[in-house]
Design an enzyme around this catalytic site. Structure first.
Site, mmCIF file in Angstrom:
data_model
loop_
_atom_site.group_PDB
_atom_site.id
_atom_site.type_symbol
_atom_site.label_atom_id
_atom_site.label_comp_id
_atom_site.label_asym_id
_atom_site.label_seq_id
_atom_site.Cartn_x
_atom_site.Cartn_y
_atom_site.Cartn_z
ATOM 1 C CG ASP A 91 -9.956 -0.768 12.379
ATOM 2 O OD1 ASP A 91 -10.125 -1.523 11.393
ATOM 3 O OD2 ASP A 91 -9.271 -1.090 13.360
ATOM 4 C CB THR A 145 1.424 1.635 -2.982
ATOM 5 O OG1 THR A 145 1.280 0.277 -2.514
ATOM 6 C CG2 THR A 145 0.701 1.820 -4.296
ATOM 7 C CE1 TYR A 173 -3.374 -8.423 -0.500
ATOM 8 C CE2 TYR A 173 -2.299 -9.371 -2.419
ATOM 9 C CZ TYR A 173 -2.997 -8.335 -1.834
ATOM 10 O OH TYR A 173 -3.332 -7.233 -2.567
ATOM 11 C CB ALA A 175 -8.732 7.651 1.372
ATOM 12 C CB ILE A 178 -4.490 2.271 -4.934
ATOM 13 C CG1 ILE A 178 -3.359 1.513 -5.647
ATOM 14 C CG2 ILE A 178 -5.779 2.233 -5.728
ATOM 15 C CD1 ILE A 178 -3.550 -0.004 -5.724
ATOM 16 C CD GLU A 191 -7.946 15.856 10.753
ATOM 17 O OE1 GLU A 191 -6.935 16.328 11.309
ATOM 18 O OE2 GLU A 191 -8.968 15.479 11.356
ATOM 19 N NE ARG A 209 -5.514 0.977 10.116
ATOM 20 C CZ ARG A 209 -4.621 0.003 10.051
ATOM 21 N NH1 ARG A 209 -4.651 -0.961 10.937
ATOM 22 N NH2 ARG A 209 -3.713 -0.019 9.093
HETATM 23 N N1 LIG Z 1 0.321 -2.259 -4.359
HETATM 24 C C1 LIG Z 1 0.024 -3.355 -5.053
HETATM 25 O O1 LIG Z 1 0.867 -3.935 -5.775
HETATM 26 C C2 LIG Z 1 -1.372 -3.920 -5.013
HETATM 27 C C3 LIG Z 1 -1.719 -4.874 -5.973
HETATM 28 C C4 LIG Z 1 -2.999 -5.407 -5.966
HETATM 29 C C5 LIG Z 1 -3.912 -4.992 -5.028
HETATM 30 N N2 LIG Z 1 -3.549 -4.061 -4.090
HETATM 31 C C6 LIG Z 1 -4.552 -3.655 -3.114
HETATM 32 O O2 LIG Z 1 -4.757 -2.266 -3.243
HETATM 33 C C7 LIG Z 1 -5.334 -1.772 -2.017
HETATM 34 C C8 LIG Z 1 -4.604 -0.495 -1.623
HETATM 35 O O3 LIG Z 1 -3.252 -0.828 -1.344
HETATM 36 P P1 LIG Z 1 -2.029 0.122 -1.734
HETATM 37 O O4 LIG Z 1 -1.187 -0.598 -2.694
HETATM 38 O O5 LIG Z 1 -2.517 1.479 -2.067
HETATM 39 O O6 LIG Z 1 -1.233 0.091 -0.341
HETATM 40 P P2 LIG Z 1 -1.039 1.177 0.802
HETATM 41 O O7 LIG Z 1 -0.429 2.414 0.233
HETATM 42 O O8 LIG Z 1 -0.332 0.475 1.901
HETATM 43 O O9 LIG Z 1 -2.529 1.548 1.254
HETATM 44 C C9 LIG Z 1 -3.303 0.696 2.070
HETATM 45 C C10 LIG Z 1 -4.436 1.519 2.654
HETATM 46 O O10 LIG Z 1 -5.282 0.653 3.418
HETATM 47 C C11 LIG Z 1 -5.560 1.281 4.653
HETATM 48 N N3 LIG Z 1 -5.882 0.318 5.694
HETATM 49 C C12 LIG Z 1 -5.198 -0.799 6.074
HETATM 50 N N4 LIG Z 1 -5.827 -1.398 7.108
HETATM 51 C C13 LIG Z 1 -6.943 -0.655 7.365
HETATM 52 C C14 LIG Z 1 -7.999 -0.754 8.316
HETATM 53 N N5 LIG Z 1 -8.072 -1.745 9.227
HETATM 54 N N6 LIG Z 1 -8.976 0.193 8.284
HETATM 55 C C15 LIG Z 1 -8.924 1.203 7.393
HETATM 56 N N7 LIG Z 1 -7.975 1.345 6.483
HETATM 57 C C16 LIG Z 1 -6.978 0.427 6.465
HETATM 58 C C17 LIG Z 1 -4.280 2.074 4.970
HETATM 59 O O11 LIG Z 1 -4.563 3.165 5.824
HETATM 60 P P3 LIG Z 1 -4.276 3.255 7.404
HETATM 61 O O12 LIG Z 1 -3.039 2.454 7.678
HETATM 62 O O13 LIG Z 1 -4.154 4.720 7.605
HETATM 63 O O14 LIG Z 1 -5.495 2.686 8.045
HETATM 64 C C18 LIG Z 1 -3.942 2.604 3.589
HETATM 65 O O15 LIG Z 1 -4.645 3.800 3.324
HETATM 66 C C19 LIG Z 1 -5.215 -2.909 -1.012
HETATM 67 O O16 LIG Z 1 -6.472 -3.546 -0.897
HETATM 68 C C20 LIG Z 1 -4.200 -3.852 -1.651
HETATM 69 O O17 LIG Z 1 -4.395 -5.191 -1.252
HETATM 70 C C21 LIG Z 1 -2.298 -3.509 -4.069
#
Ligand SMILES: NC(=O)c1ccc[n+]([C@@H]2O[C@H](COP(=O)([O-])OP(=O)(O)OC[C@H]3O[C@@H](n4cnc5c(N)ncnc54)[C@H](OP(=O)(O)O)[C@@H]3O)[C@@H](O)[C@H]2O)c1
Length: 236
Positions: A67, A192, A157, A19, A23, A49, A43
């Site tokens: 995590d 993103t 991936y 969060a 997304i 916050e 994390r």
């Molecule tokens: N962007 C795309 O094109 C796309 C397409 C298909 C699917 N997705 C999927 O959409 C989801 C969200 O990605 P996004 O595009 O919004 O990317 P993003 O902005 O990089 O967000 C990824 C989120 O995952 C969290 N995260 C990563 N490792 C973590 C861990 N070990 N524990 C807790 N949180 C963790 C990150 O927070 P912290 O680093 O603060 O922990 C961040 O909030 C992912 O599952 C990604 O695979 C994205």
């Protein structure tokens, strides 16, 4: 007739992993705009916050450092959510990240983190939230991907996201009879921080958030199983 406005505790609760960004953060904003309370997990505590403050503070949004690869963190996330809000109506297992294509391109260590986060982390979120979702006859959502529907060359991936797609369907079947609905969110290219370089002609995080809210806003007898969403310009 004197109709009381809904009290704070009537508001449904959506827990979101990942969060702090992209997304997940966009979904939190849309959910709050539609009168949900949110539990924000990732994390990056400071980012969570700041978002919780933006969304209205402790009565509306709770920031929990988690995590997703750590079972203790996931259990604490759920117990903190239950202790604060008393219910979880929906859980969005969304945390994840990608990596370079080509089986010789990425490091084994990065693979390990990706598999643990994208697959094991999502499974732990599911495991940690199922009791609360069963109580609320709630809704479980998982972020898979277009890459979880079609295989991409050399993409570890893509392999992890196929596992998430399978997990969503496995959970749907497992939860039959509980009233819990399960939705797989399968985004195409979305602009993103997932990408180091901003993609062109991509979807926006808000587009995916609207899809999540569509699934969440359907009546209890209707389970939107999958939403596969590409930008119009995406060929593959
Ligand atoms: N962007 C795309 O094109 C796309 C397409 C298909 C699917 N997705 C999927 O959409 C989801 C969200 O990605 P996004 O595009 O919004 O990317 P993003 O902005 O990089 O967000 C990824 C989120 O995952 C969290 N995260 C990563 N490792 C973590 C861990 N070990 N524990 C807790 N949180 C963790 C990150 O927070 P912290 O680093 O603060 O922990 C961040 O909030 C992912 O599952 C990604 O695979 C994205």
């Amino acid at each position: 007739m004197n109709e009381e406005p809904p009290t704070t505790t009537d508001r449904r609760v959506l827990l979101i992993t990942g969060a702090s960004s992209g997304i997940g953060a966009a979904t939190a904003r849309h959910a709050c705009a539609e009168d949900w309370r949110v539990v924000l997990a990732a994390r990056s505590q400071e980012r969570l916050e700041a978002l919780a403050d933006e969304l209205g503070g402790p009565e509306r949004a709770l920031a929990v450092r988690c995590d997703v690869t750590e079972w203790e963190d996931q259990q604490r996330m759920v117990s903190t959510a239950m202790g604060t809000f008393g219910r979880i109506d929906a859980a969005f297992a969304n945390a994840g990240f990608g990596g370079p294509r080509g089986f010789l391109k990425d490091t084994p260590e990065h693979w390990r983190e990706m598999v643990l986060t994208n697959i094991y982390g999502a499974a732990l979120t599911l495991r940690a939230t199922i009791p609360a979702l069963t109580d609320s006859r709630g809704h479980l959502l998982l972020t898979s991907s277009v890459a979880g529907r079609r295989v991409l060359p050399g993409s570890m991936y893509s392999c992890t996201k196929h596992a998430v797609t399978a997990m969503g369907e496995a959970a749907r079947q497992d939860l039959q009879g509980t009233g819990v609905r399960v939705t797989l969110i399968e985004p195409g290219m979305t602009d993103t921080p997932f990408f180091e370089n901003r993609p062109q002609e991509a979807l926006q995080a808000d587009d995916i958030a609207r899809a999540v809210m569509f699934a969440l806003s359907q009546p209890p007898h209707m389970d939107v199983n999958e939403l596969l969403i590409r930008p119009t310009a995406q060929p593959g």
